[in-house]
Each structure stands twice: as structure tokens, then as C-alpha cells.
Design an enzyme around this catalytic site. Structure first.
Site, PDB file in Angstrom:
ATOM      1  CB  THR A  71      29.478  84.851  25.100  1.00  0.00           C
ATOM      2  OG1 THR A  71      30.895  84.964  24.921  1.00  0.00           O
ATOM      3  CG2 THR A  71      28.771  85.205  23.804  1.00  0.00           C
ATOM      4  CG  ASN A 150      39.421  91.243  26.158  1.00  0.00           C
ATOM      5  OD1 ASN A 150      38.865  92.330  26.098  1.00  0.00           O
ATOM      6  ND2 ASN A 150      39.504  90.447  25.118  1.00  0.00           N
ATOM      7  CD  GLN A 180      40.221  88.628  30.813  1.00  0.00           C
ATOM      8  OE1 GLN A 180      41.015  88.211  31.662  1.00  0.00           O
ATOM      9  NE2 GLN A 180      39.905  87.917  29.745  1.00  0.00           N
ATOM     10  CB  SER A 200      33.589  84.058  32.206  1.00  0.00           C
ATOM     11  OG  SER A 200      33.854  82.862  31.516  1.00  0.00           O
ATOM     12  N   GLY A 201      33.215  81.470  34.235  1.00  0.00           N
ATOM     13  CA  GLY A 201      33.860  80.416  35.017  1.00  0.00           C
ATOM     14  C   GLY A 201      35.264  80.082  34.559  1.00  0.00           C
ATOM     15  CG  HIS A 202      36.480  79.779  30.268  1.00  0.00           C
ATOM     16  ND1 HIS A 202      37.490  79.999  29.361  1.00  0.00           N
ATOM     17  CD2 HIS A 202      35.453  80.569  29.874  1.00  0.00           C
ATOM     18  CE1 HIS A 202      37.082  80.880  28.454  1.00  0.00           C
ATOM     19  NE2 HIS A 202      35.852  81.237  28.753  1.00  0.00           N
ATOM     20  CB  THR A 238      18.102  71.392  32.663  1.00  0.00           C
ATOM     21  OG1 THR A 238      16.784  71.012  32.280  1.00  0.00           O
ATOM     22  CG2 THR A 238      18.560  70.583  33.870  1.00  0.00           C
ATOM     23  CB  CYS A 324      37.577  86.461  21.429  1.00  0.00           C
ATOM     24  SG  CYS A 324      37.631  86.115  23.163  1.00  0.00           S
TER      25      CYS A 324
HETATM   26  N1  PMP Z   1      34.291  89.457  28.141  1.00  0.00           N
HETATM   27  C1  PMP Z   1      35.620  89.490  28.243  1.00  0.00           C
HETATM   28  C2  PMP Z   1      36.299  90.740  28.689  1.00  0.00           C
HETATM   29  C3  PMP Z   1      36.371  88.346  27.934  1.00  0.00           C
HETATM   30  O1  PMP Z   1      37.703  88.391  28.034  1.00  0.00           O
HETATM   31  C4  PMP Z   1      35.697  87.174  27.521  1.00  0.00           C
HETATM   32  C5  PMP Z   1      36.460  85.920  27.175  1.00  0.00           C
HETATM   33  N2  PMP Z   1      37.407  86.075  26.150  1.00  0.00           N
HETATM   34  C6  PMP Z   1      34.294  87.193  27.431  1.00  0.00           C
HETATM   35  C7  PMP Z   1      33.615  88.363  27.771  1.00  0.00           C
HETATM   36  C8  PMP Z   1      33.501  85.992  27.010  1.00  0.00           C
HETATM   37  O2  PMP Z   1      33.492  85.025  28.010  1.00  0.00           O
HETATM   38  P1  PMP Z   1      33.050  83.514  27.728  1.00  0.00           P
HETATM   39  O3  PMP Z   1      34.239  82.844  27.110  1.00  0.00           O
HETATM   40  O4  PMP Z   1      32.725  82.965  29.090  1.00  0.00           O
HETATM   41  O5  PMP Z   1      31.875  83.535  26.832  1.00  0.00           O
END
Ligand code: PMP
Length: 376
Positions: A71, A150, A180, A200-202, A238, A324
């Protein structure tokens, strides 16, 4: 044991990521900006992770900035490029199915004098590079499009679009949200032709709260967060050494198996679709040639949330469209040409290579049972 089919929302952190996070929390806890040994060790951990993400994207380490997630990466890319290049060029071109961290960011810029041109899929539910190119002109500062949607797994024609845009308008900055696709399909900065790439990491078995932005050499960004000038002065604050170290460890683990995992997940998708064909009322919303990691279906006549909670009672976790939007309809399925009934009943099943055929059997049985037991 729960059956987890919501990997597009988030993934379980891998052991390697957890170990790296723990080490940075308990032993290597210095501030990378400190000038003593503890600071240097923390800086080395951040640099190591930067190398790992750079290797995964096929670029130089110095092109990678760490952020708090995709994000923020998307905000920095779009707002940063708009501020740096948008003094006279006020147009931003984007697809109509972007994640809200792109779509809403562009909408916000529209309130501040920018003009957004949203490119839609054609009647066949597909995007065409020519439509993006035609939307660009001399007044365009930025084009942003995601690689893999996504909600449906649809793969957008990013490579064709960016190369055609750069041929006609070399000054337009190109940004791709690769969240994705990263570690699922081969993503290479050179092939993609993007000046800016968000990851994105997660979503790759690291922790929540960390991401990265690739910034090609020569691309200027105006910082969104100002302060102590960390991350090359572009992203102050940081660095979260633990989360960044975990991100690097997860990337190191996954990178050598992208193709193998893609094959395995493709097999799982084929098996899932085969089994789904047993349920007449279930329709598939994902394209055949989409990313196998995301399969969007509709149990037509049964509301998404009701089915989702029915599955949850059996400890099977899926998503209703995109996590989301927390159940609110995002409009993405409508963009792809599906009617309201189809969108109201959509479920997103998102896999990893660790899912199994027997988990799919449990899911298909639960969908069958849910369909006959729940109403509305
Ligand atoms: N872009 C896409 C295509 C996503 O699927 C997501 C996560 N749902 C994000 C951006 C946002 O990522 P983050 O959760 O790391 O903010």
C-alpha cells in the site's frame, strides 16, 4: 487442521522468515543508522535483504527501497512520480481493476488537479495493450497497471503495454503493482519494462508490514514521508530490520522454486476445476490462462458471505472477492463483465504449492453441502 485457501489475502510466514525476524529482534537489534558495531550489523541485515529482493527482481540492490507494505509502495510510486513529473503533465492512465491502494490514490490525486483515464476490459473481458497506449498522450506523466488481478487472477498485458507506451512516449513513467505475481510468476524488471514495481512481504510468506518499491535508475520520486533520509532519502523512518530481514529470507527461500511451484499450483487448479464441474450451479469467474494461484468462482444464488461462513464452520478459509474490501463489492467482477448475481455469490480460492488434492476434495464437498443446505 484448518484448510487455508486465502493466500491472496495473506500467507503463513515460513520458518526461515520467522527465524530471521527473531534474530533481528533478539540479537541484531541495532539501528541501521547508528555508527557503532550494532548499527553496522543491523545495516548489514538490511543490505542482505535488499540483495535478496533485488536478485528476485533481477535488478541492482540500489534500486530497492523498503516500505511498510505494498500500500505504501503504491502510494510512494504514484504520489512520488506525480509530484516529480506532474507539474505540467497532469494525466495518469490506469486499469479499471487496480487494487484500492492504486485506484484510491489516483482518485485522491484527481481532487488535486490530475486527470485519471481508466482503461476498461473489452466485451470479451480482456484488456488490450492498444487501449492503454491510445489513452496516453503528451500530457501523461504516469501509467500504472497491476500484473495479476488480486480478485480473479487475470494477467494484464503489462509487458506489451509498457513497451508500446515507452516506444511512443519515452517520458511516461511506468508503474506495476506486482503483489500477486511476485514469487508466483517470473517477474523481471527488464522484461516488464517498468520504472517502478511494488511488492509486499506478507503475500510471500514473510510478515505483514513490510514491502518494497523498485525504482529504476534515473527515475525521480518526490518523497511522501520526510524525515531522517533513510532509504536513499526517498523513504524516511528507521528501517524495520526484523521485518525486512524476514522478507529477504522468504524471498531467498522461494526464488529457486518459482517454476516448480507454478507447475504444482497449475495442477491443483486443474484438479479443482475438474471437481467443480460436478456442481452445475458453480461458475468459474477466473480466465483459463490466469494465474493459477487465484480461482474466483460463483455459487450462483448463494450469497458469498453466507457460503464463506458455512465453509468457515468446517475450518475452510476462503475469501469473498477481495479481503481488502471486507465483503463490500469492489466492482472488479462487474468490470470483467459479470452480472450482479455472479458478483454477489463470488468466492475467491487462493492457493499455495503446499495445498493438496485432499484439501480440494474437502472444499468441493463443503461447497456442495453448503449449496444445498444454505439459502440466500
Ligand atoms: N496490491 C495488490 C494487488 C494486493 O493484492 C494487495 C494486498 N491485498 C496490495 C496491493 C496491498 O498490499 P499490502 O497489504 O502489503 O499493503
Amino acid at each position: 487442521m484448518a484448510v487455508y485457501f486465502d493466500n491472496a489475502a495473506t500467507t503463513k510466514p515460513c520458518e526461515e522468515a520467522v527465524d530471521a525476524i527473531m534474530a533481528a529482534l533478539t540479537v541484531n537489534y541495532g539501528n541501521p543508522s547508528s555508527l557503532h558495531r550494532a548499527g553496522l550489523d543491523a545495516q548489514l541485515a538490511v543490505d542482505g535483504a535488499r540483495k535478496s529482493i533485488a536478485a528476485a527482481l533481477g535488478c541492482e540492490s540500489r534500486c530497492i527501497l523498503f516500505t511498510s507494505g505494498a500500500t505504501e509502495s503504491n502510494n510512494l510510486a504514484i504520489r512520488g512520480a506525480a509530484a516529480a513529473y506532474g507539474r505540467r503533465k497532469k494525466k495518469i492512465v490506469l486499469s479499471s481493476v487496480e487494487h484500492p491502494s492504486v485506484g484510491e490514490t489516483v482518485s485522491d490525486l484527481e481532487k488535486n488537479g490530475f486527470e485519471a483515464v481508466r482503461v476498461h476490459p473489452r466485451d470479451d473481458g480482456r484488456f488490450y495493450a492498444a487501449d492503454f497506449v491510445n489513452a496516453c498522450d503528451e500530457n501523461t506523466c504516469l501509467i500504472t497497471m497491476m500484473q495479476v488481478n488480486n480478485e480473479t487472477g487475470y494477467i494484464l498485458p503489462v509487458i506489451e503495454t509498457f513497451s508500446a507506451v515507452k516506444r511512443r512516449f519515452p517520458e511516461i513513467i511506468t508503474h506495476c503493482d506486482c503483489v500477486q505475481a511476485f514469487m508466483k510468476l517470473p517477474v523481471s524488471t527488464k522484461k516488464l519494462g517498468a520504472d517502478l514495481i511494488s511488492v509486499s512481504g506478507h503475500k510471500i510468506h514473510a510478515a505483514k508490514g513490510v514491502g518494497a518499491l523498485y525504482v529504476s535508475r534515473g527515475t525521480r520520486l518526490t518523497p511522501v514521508i520526510t524525515g531522517g533520509k533513510q532509504e536513499g532519502g526517498i523513504r524516511s523512518g528507521t528501517e524495520s530490520v526484523p521485518l525486512i530481514a524476514g522478507f529477504g529470507a522468504a524471498a531467498d527461500k522461494l526464488q529457486p522454486t518459482i517454476n516448480q511451484r507454478f507447475e504444482r499450483v497449475s495442477e491443483l487448479k486443474r484438479y479443482f476445476l475438474e471437481r467443480l464441474a460436478e456442481i452445475e450451479e458453480v461458475k468459474v469467474n477466473s480466465p483459463e490462462d490466469g494465474s493459477p494461484y487465484v480461482v474466483n468462482i460463483s455459487a450462483v444464488g448463494r450469497r458469498s458471505e453466507i457460503m464463506l461462513h458455512f465453509l468457515e464452520k468446517r475450518e475452510i478459509y476462503v475469501s469473498s472477492g477481495s479481503a481488502c474490501s471486507k465483503g463490500a463489492q469492489s466492482g472488479v467482477l462487474a468490470e470483467f463483465g459479470f452480472d450482479g448475481r455472479r458478483a454477489d455469490s463470488a468466492l475467491r480460492i487462493s492457493m499455495t504449492a503446499d495445498n493438496t488434492e485432499s484439501e480440494i476434495d474437502l472444499l468441493v464437498q463443503a461447497i456442495k453441502d453448503g449449496y444445498s443446505e444454505v439459502r440466500g
